[in-house]
Design an enzyme around this catalytic site. Structure first.
Site, short mmCIF file in Angstrom:
data_model
loop_
_atom_site.label_atom_id
_atom_site.label_comp_id
_atom_site.label_asym_id
_atom_site.label_seq_id
_atom_site.Cartn_x
_atom_site.Cartn_y
_atom_site.Cartn_z
CG LEU A 138 -2.19 -0.80 1.11
CD1 LEU A 138 -3.05 -0.63 2.36
CD2 LEU A 138 -3.00 -0.42 -0.12
CG HIS A 139 3.00 2.08 -3.62
ND1 HIS A 139 2.55 2.96 -4.59
CD2 HIS A 139 2.91 0.85 -4.18
CE1 HIS A 139 2.22 2.27 -5.68
NE2 HIS A 139 2.43 0.98 -5.45
CB ALA A 140 1.85 7.32 -2.86
CG ASP A 188 2.08 -1.84 -7.39
OD1 ASP A 188 1.96 -0.60 -7.47
OD2 ASP A 188 2.13 -2.44 -6.31
#
Length: 91
Positions: A16-18, A89
């Site tokens: 859970l990146h930006a 992603d």
């Protein structure tokens, strides 16, 4: 009606990146009911807070528990669970 909880496995290959955190937090905010998210047995944070969500340090394959309280909680958790299990992603 008691709060509803659901545990899901993170599908984004980079966690859970930006970008996925923003999508998730916005969907939680749009639900209009209190929703929290917790990693493993850690403390829950407001799911509508992008900073809180990123601060959890959630990686691919980690499990998180969502808890929602109010009208539409089941539908909100369905939407959020789908966002978390999707690999954002790979797009």
């Amino acid at each position: 009606m008691p709060p509803i909880s659901r545990t899901v496995r993170i599908g984004s290959s980079h966690g859970l990146h930006a970008r996925p955190a923003k999508l998730f937090a916005q969907a939680a905010k749009d639900a209009g009911i209190p929703i929290t998210v917790a990693k493993d047995s850690g403390s829950p944070v407001n799911a509508a807070s992008i900073l809180g969500v990123i601060a959890l340090g959630v990686e691919y394959g980690d499990y998180v528990t969502l808890t929602a309280d109010g009208d539409g909680a089941e539908n909100a958790l369905d939407t959020l669970a789908e966002l978390l299990t999707t690999d954002h992603d790979s797009e």
